[in-house]
Design a protein around this motif. Structure first.
Motif, PDB file in Angstrom:
ATOM      1  N   THR A   3       2.336  -8.375   7.604  1.00  0.00           N
ATOM      2  CA  THR A   3       1.639  -7.823   6.617  1.00  0.00           C
ATOM      3  C   THR A   3       1.519  -8.639   5.179  1.00  0.00           C
ATOM      4  O   THR A   3       1.386  -8.415   4.003  1.00  0.00           O
ATOM      5  CB  THR A   3       1.701  -6.358   5.925  1.00  0.00           C
ATOM      6  OG1 THR A   3       3.162  -6.482   5.768  1.00  0.00           O
ATOM      7  CG2 THR A   3       1.703  -5.508   7.087  1.00  0.00           C
ATOM      8  N   GLY A   4       1.447  -9.977   5.377  1.00  0.00           N
ATOM      9  CA  GLY A   4       1.678 -10.824   4.422  1.00  0.00           C
ATOM     10  C   GLY A   4       0.007 -11.492   3.815  1.00  0.00           C
ATOM     11  O   GLY A   4       0.161 -12.189   3.070  1.00  0.00           O
ATOM     12  N   LEU A 349       8.260  -1.924   2.363  1.00  0.00           N
ATOM     13  CA  LEU A 349       7.716  -0.772   1.925  1.00  0.00           C
ATOM     14  C   LEU A 349       6.711  -0.904   0.577  1.00  0.00           C
ATOM     15  O   LEU A 349       7.247  -1.299  -0.505  1.00  0.00           O
ATOM     16  CB  LEU A 349       8.720   0.106   1.565  1.00  0.00           C
ATOM     17  CG  LEU A 349       9.677   0.507   2.636  1.00  0.00           C
ATOM     18  CD1 LEU A 349      10.766   1.431   2.101  1.00  0.00           C
ATOM     19  CD2 LEU A 349       8.974   1.095   3.664  1.00  0.00           C
ATOM     20  N   HIS A 350       5.358  -0.823   0.880  1.00  0.00           N
ATOM     21  CA  HIS A 350       4.575  -0.718  -0.264  1.00  0.00           C
ATOM     22  C   HIS A 350       4.698  -0.081  -1.581  1.00  0.00           C
ATOM     23  O   HIS A 350       4.583  -0.366  -2.748  1.00  0.00           O
ATOM     24  CB  HIS A 350       3.091  -0.706   0.171  1.00  0.00           C
ATOM     25  CG  HIS A 350       2.769   0.826   0.750  1.00  0.00           C
ATOM     26  ND1 HIS A 350       2.294   1.633  -0.210  1.00  0.00           N
ATOM     27  CD2 HIS A 350       2.783   1.356   1.836  1.00  0.00           C
ATOM     28  CE1 HIS A 350       2.081   2.933   0.316  1.00  0.00           C
ATOM     29  NE2 HIS A 350       2.362   2.450   1.713  1.00  0.00           N
ATOM     30  N   GLU A 351       5.346   1.233  -1.219  1.00  0.00           N
ATOM     31  CA  GLU A 351       5.748   2.199  -2.391  1.00  0.00           C
ATOM     32  C   GLU A 351       6.541   1.446  -3.380  1.00  0.00           C
ATOM     33  O   GLU A 351       6.560   1.825  -4.559  1.00  0.00           O
ATOM     34  CB  GLU A 351       6.104   3.595  -1.909  1.00  0.00           C
ATOM     35  CG  GLU A 351       5.338   4.093  -0.970  1.00  0.00           C
ATOM     36  CD  GLU A 351       5.608   3.929   0.536  1.00  0.00           C
ATOM     37  OE1 GLU A 351       6.207   2.660   0.820  1.00  0.00           O
ATOM     38  OE2 GLU A 351       5.421   4.828   1.453  1.00  0.00           O
ATOM     39  N   ILE A 352       7.688   0.678  -3.103  1.00  0.00           N
ATOM     40  CA  ILE A 352       8.623   0.252  -3.911  1.00  0.00           C
ATOM     41  C   ILE A 352       7.934  -0.761  -4.935  1.00  0.00           C
ATOM     42  O   ILE A 352       8.102  -0.837  -6.121  1.00  0.00           O
ATOM     43  CB  ILE A 352       9.618  -0.387  -2.975  1.00  0.00           C
ATOM     44  CG1 ILE A 352      10.435   0.587  -2.239  1.00  0.00           C
ATOM     45  CG2 ILE A 352      10.540  -1.010  -4.011  1.00  0.00           C
ATOM     46  CD1 ILE A 352      11.369  -0.018  -1.426  1.00  0.00           C
ATOM     47  N   HIS A 353       7.092  -1.477  -4.242  1.00  0.00           N
ATOM     48  CA  HIS A 353       6.387  -2.788  -5.078  1.00  0.00           C
ATOM     49  C   HIS A 353       5.129  -2.187  -6.129  1.00  0.00           C
ATOM     50  O   HIS A 353       5.168  -2.517  -7.071  1.00  0.00           O
ATOM     51  CB  HIS A 353       5.592  -3.494  -4.190  1.00  0.00           C
ATOM     52  CG  HIS A 353       6.413  -4.574  -3.256  1.00  0.00           C
ATOM     53  ND1 HIS A 353       7.198  -5.605  -3.878  1.00  0.00           N
ATOM     54  CD2 HIS A 353       6.747  -4.262  -1.925  1.00  0.00           C
ATOM     55  CE1 HIS A 353       7.817  -6.230  -2.742  1.00  0.00           C
ATOM     56  NE2 HIS A 353       7.605  -5.418  -1.415  1.00  0.00           N
ATOM     57  N   LEU A 377      -0.363  -4.364  -2.261  1.00  0.00           N
ATOM     58  CA  LEU A 377      -1.556  -4.337  -1.428  1.00  0.00           C
ATOM     59  C   LEU A 377      -1.440  -4.979  -0.341  1.00  0.00           C
ATOM     60  O   LEU A 377      -2.021  -4.728   0.940  1.00  0.00           O
ATOM     61  CB  LEU A 377      -2.743  -5.038  -2.577  1.00  0.00           C
ATOM     62  CG  LEU A 377      -3.619  -4.192  -3.144  1.00  0.00           C
ATOM     63  CD1 LEU A 377      -4.128  -5.309  -4.283  1.00  0.00           C
ATOM     64  CD2 LEU A 377      -4.487  -3.403  -2.532  1.00  0.00           C
ATOM     65  N   GLU A 378      -0.635  -6.096  -0.095  1.00  0.00           N
ATOM     66  CA  GLU A 378      -0.401  -6.623   1.185  1.00  0.00           C
ATOM     67  C   GLU A 378       0.118  -5.922   2.072  1.00  0.00           C
ATOM     68  O   GLU A 378       0.119  -6.162   3.429  1.00  0.00           O
ATOM     69  CB  GLU A 378       0.484  -8.040   0.833  1.00  0.00           C
ATOM     70  CG  GLU A 378      -0.448  -9.203  -0.048  1.00  0.00           C
ATOM     71  CD  GLU A 378       0.552 -10.051  -0.419  1.00  0.00           C
ATOM     72  OE1 GLU A 378       1.843 -10.376   0.038  1.00  0.00           O
ATOM     73  OE2 GLU A 378       0.291 -11.253  -0.980  1.00  0.00           O
ATOM     74  N   ARG A 379       1.093  -4.972   1.783  1.00  0.00           N
ATOM     75  CA  ARG A 379       2.082  -4.256   2.707  1.00  0.00           C
ATOM     76  C   ARG A 379       1.156  -2.811   3.066  1.00  0.00           C
ATOM     77  O   ARG A 379       1.748  -2.178   3.761  1.00  0.00           O
ATOM     78  CB  ARG A 379       3.398  -3.978   2.391  1.00  0.00           C
ATOM     79  CG  ARG A 379       4.156  -5.416   2.109  1.00  0.00           C
ATOM     80  CD  ARG A 379       5.126  -5.600   1.297  1.00  0.00           C
ATOM     81  NE  ARG A 379       5.950  -6.650   1.718  1.00  0.00           N
ATOM     82  CZ  ARG A 379       5.751  -7.847   0.886  1.00  0.00           C
ATOM     83  NH1 ARG A 379       4.686  -7.827   0.110  1.00  0.00           N
ATOM     84  NH2 ARG A 379       6.402  -9.015   1.302  1.00  0.00           N
ATOM     85  N   ALA A 380       0.350  -2.492   2.090  1.00  0.00           N
ATOM     86  CA  ALA A 380      -0.281  -0.886   2.157  1.00  0.00           C
ATOM     87  C   ALA A 380      -1.194  -0.801   3.392  1.00  0.00           C
ATOM     88  O   ALA A 380      -1.692  -1.878   3.845  1.00  0.00           O
ATOM     89  CB  ALA A 380      -0.783  -0.739   0.996  1.00  0.00           C
ATOM     90  N   VAL A 382      -4.700   0.969   5.174  1.00  0.00           N
ATOM     91  CA  VAL A 382      -5.984   1.404   4.641  1.00  0.00           C
ATOM     92  C   VAL A 382      -6.193   2.459   3.383  1.00  0.00           C
ATOM     93  O   VAL A 382      -6.754   2.028   2.354  1.00  0.00           O
ATOM     94  CB  VAL A 382      -7.014   1.385   5.535  1.00  0.00           C
ATOM     95  CG1 VAL A 382      -8.168   1.867   5.027  1.00  0.00           C
ATOM     96  CG2 VAL A 382      -6.878   0.316   6.466  1.00  0.00           C
ATOM     97  N   SER A 383      -5.484   3.501   3.601  1.00  0.00           N
ATOM     98  CA  SER A 383      -5.583   4.669   2.844  1.00  0.00           C
ATOM     99  C   SER A 383      -5.230   4.532   1.296  1.00  0.00           C
ATOM    100  O   SER A 383      -5.447   4.899   0.424  1.00  0.00           O
ATOM    101  CB  SER A 383      -5.023   5.687   3.277  1.00  0.00           C
ATOM    102  OG  SER A 383      -3.695   5.484   3.767  1.00  0.00           O
ATOM    103  N   ASP A 384      -4.219   3.574   1.196  1.00  0.00           N
ATOM    104  CA  ASP A 384      -3.345   3.326   0.090  1.00  0.00           C
ATOM    105  C   ASP A 384      -3.979   1.968  -0.597  1.00  0.00           C
ATOM    106  O   ASP A 384      -3.989   2.052  -1.895  1.00  0.00           O
ATOM    107  CB  ASP A 384      -1.815   2.799   0.286  1.00  0.00           C
ATOM    108  CG  ASP A 384      -1.184   4.216   0.561  1.00  0.00           C
ATOM    109  OD1 ASP A 384      -1.226   5.188  -0.029  1.00  0.00           O
ATOM    110  OD2 ASP A 384      -0.487   4.256   1.917  1.00  0.00           O
ATOM    111  N   LYS A 385      -4.591   1.156   0.031  1.00  0.00           N
ATOM    112  CA  LYS A 385      -5.216   0.003  -0.461  1.00  0.00           C
ATOM    113  C   LYS A 385      -6.193   0.320  -1.637  1.00  0.00           C
ATOM    114  O   LYS A 385      -6.106  -0.500  -2.942  1.00  0.00           O
ATOM    115  CB  LYS A 385      -5.935  -0.923   0.395  1.00  0.00           C
ATOM    116  CG  LYS A 385      -4.977  -1.631   1.426  1.00  0.00           C
ATOM    117  CD  LYS A 385      -5.620  -2.603   2.238  1.00  0.00           C
ATOM    118  CE  LYS A 385      -4.863  -3.318   3.319  1.00  0.00           C
ATOM    119  NZ  LYS A 385      -3.864  -4.235   2.694  1.00  0.00           N
TER     120      LYS A 385
END
Length: 403
Positions: A3-4, A349-353, A377-380, A382-385
């Motif tokens: 997911t980079g 984990l996108h939540e940490i970033h 954003l790179e790791r999230a 679709v719903s979180d982007k």
């Protein structure tokens, strides 16, 4: 599935020719254990899936279907591959050159698609592009294998599913290479195809064919959970286990699915079987701990918690919780310390970033905040982007995103 890249970013395909000389090499013990053929292992008794809880699915694709091109796509490839100006180039290099051109305008998303679908839709993830490479190499008669550089576990956190990233790259082997008499070749000359890096690395471990197939179904099953399609996820997981009954992640997914359906005894059996097959794994231990706590079996849950603490890699979620509590109390630097430790354990984990971005915004360090938000954003999914993109445009919103 690396997911980079941001959703909508173009995918560079990095290629490197590795001509490896004959020589001696020792295989680390962990790699030897991983690459043992699952058919040679004595497996503990399998839990019995609750077929009555899941609707039947007749649309589970075979791996052959996922790695099959349409006739038009095959013709397009052979027209390019057999062009007079290219016939002097070795076949595996020609395929690499074709992929570099073919995949230049493919847009990254978080869905695993079959090869033909990727080329038709011009969308796909890392594993999807590995399927394209496999499909093209197959029709050209060029051997390939996959190397996995990061595991792809499925976590359960507060009954949500959090996915880590899984990076696959493909090796195309030189079909003209011949071993000289008396020569021992440990690795054949090949081109390494890496879909997300301008500097492909040769690390990771090689997957056997049955592991490649199971990994594909593992991805599809995890994505089906994210889409709320538990029935498809169930049948995809079973399909993957037909090919690799030693895949602990598939048992973990089946545990999650049975827990969602309320079959907690079967869920527990699958979690314990995943641990029997795959050893002590943070992913499954955490899911088992939560299930035991939900069933009021606190002493057993504490034993599992001690096993988690004893693992080399600790659990990021308690650190996230401690960071949230510190942030609620206004202890911004303490919160950042907790989030940073959690990020070091689980950078996928996108939540940490996003939480780190929130802290940086509150500190007034907007450059670092935007950098962390890009990581989120790179790791999230679709719903979180959309949420993260909005925060990126309006930094003040970050103040109320997390506690």
């Amino acid at each position: 599935m690396n997911t980079g890249f941001l959703h909508g970013a173009r995918l560079p395909v990095a290629l490197i020719l590795l001509v490896l000389a004959a020589g001696c090499a020792s295989v680390p013990q962990s790699s030897q254990q991983h690459e043992a053929d699952s058919n040679d292992l004595v497996q503990p008794p399998l839990p019995v899936p609750r077929l009555d809880l899941f609707q039947s699915r007749a649309d589970v694709p075979s791996f052959d279907e996922l790695t099959r091109l349409t006739p038009a796509q095959e013709r397009q490839f052979f027209d390019w591959f057999n062009a007079p100006e290219r016939v002097a180039v070795k076949p595996h290099r020609r395929i690499a050159d074709y992929l570099e051109t073919l995949l230049a305008d493919v847009t990254f998303d978080d869905q695993t698609r079959g090869a033909a679908d990727v080329l038709a839709s011009r969308h796909g993830n890392c594993l999807s592009l590995a399927l394209v490479t496999t499909a093209i190499s197959r029709v050209a008669g060029v051997d390939t294998d996959w190397k996995l550089t990061t595991r792809n576990p499925v976590y359960s956190s507060d009954d949500g599913v959090v996915y880590s990233a899984n990076h696959v790259h493909t090796r195309l082997f030189d079909p003209t290479y011949e071993t000289r008499p008396g020569q021992i070749t440990l690795r054949r000359p090949h081109v390494l195809v890496d879909y997300f890096s301008q500097r492909p690395k040769s690390g990771g471990f090689t997957l056997k064919h049955h592991q490649i197939i199971a990994l594909t179904y593992q991805n599809l099953a995890a994505e089906a959970i994210a889409d709320g399609d538990l029935d498809s996820s169930f049948h995809l997981s079973l399909k993957g286990l037909e090919h690799d009954p030693a895949n602990p992640e598939l048992y973990n997914i089946l545990g999650l699915l049975h827990k969602r359906k309320g079959a907690w005894n079967t869920a527990e059996a699958y979690y314990r079987h995943a641990l029997d097959v795959g050893g002590e794994r943070l992913v499954t231990l955490r899911n088992l701990e939560r299930l035991l706590l939900a069933r009021g079996r606190e002493a057993e849950a504490r034993n599992v918690a001690r096993r988690i603490v004893a693992l080399p890699d600790s659990d990021p979620f308690p650190l996230i919780k401690l960071g949230d509590e510190a942030l609620q109390r206004g202890h911004i630097q303490i919160a950042l310390n907790y989030y940073t430790r959690a990020r070091d354990l689980a950078p996928y984990l996108h939540e940490i970033h996003a939480r780190i971005a929130t802290v940086r915004f509150r500190q007034g360090r907007l450059g670092l905040a935007r950098k962390s938000m890009r990581e989120a954003l790179e790791r999230a999914g679709v719903s979180d982007k959309s949420k993260y993109k909005k925060i990126g445009k309006y930094p003040d919103l970050a103040k109320s995103t997390w506690p």
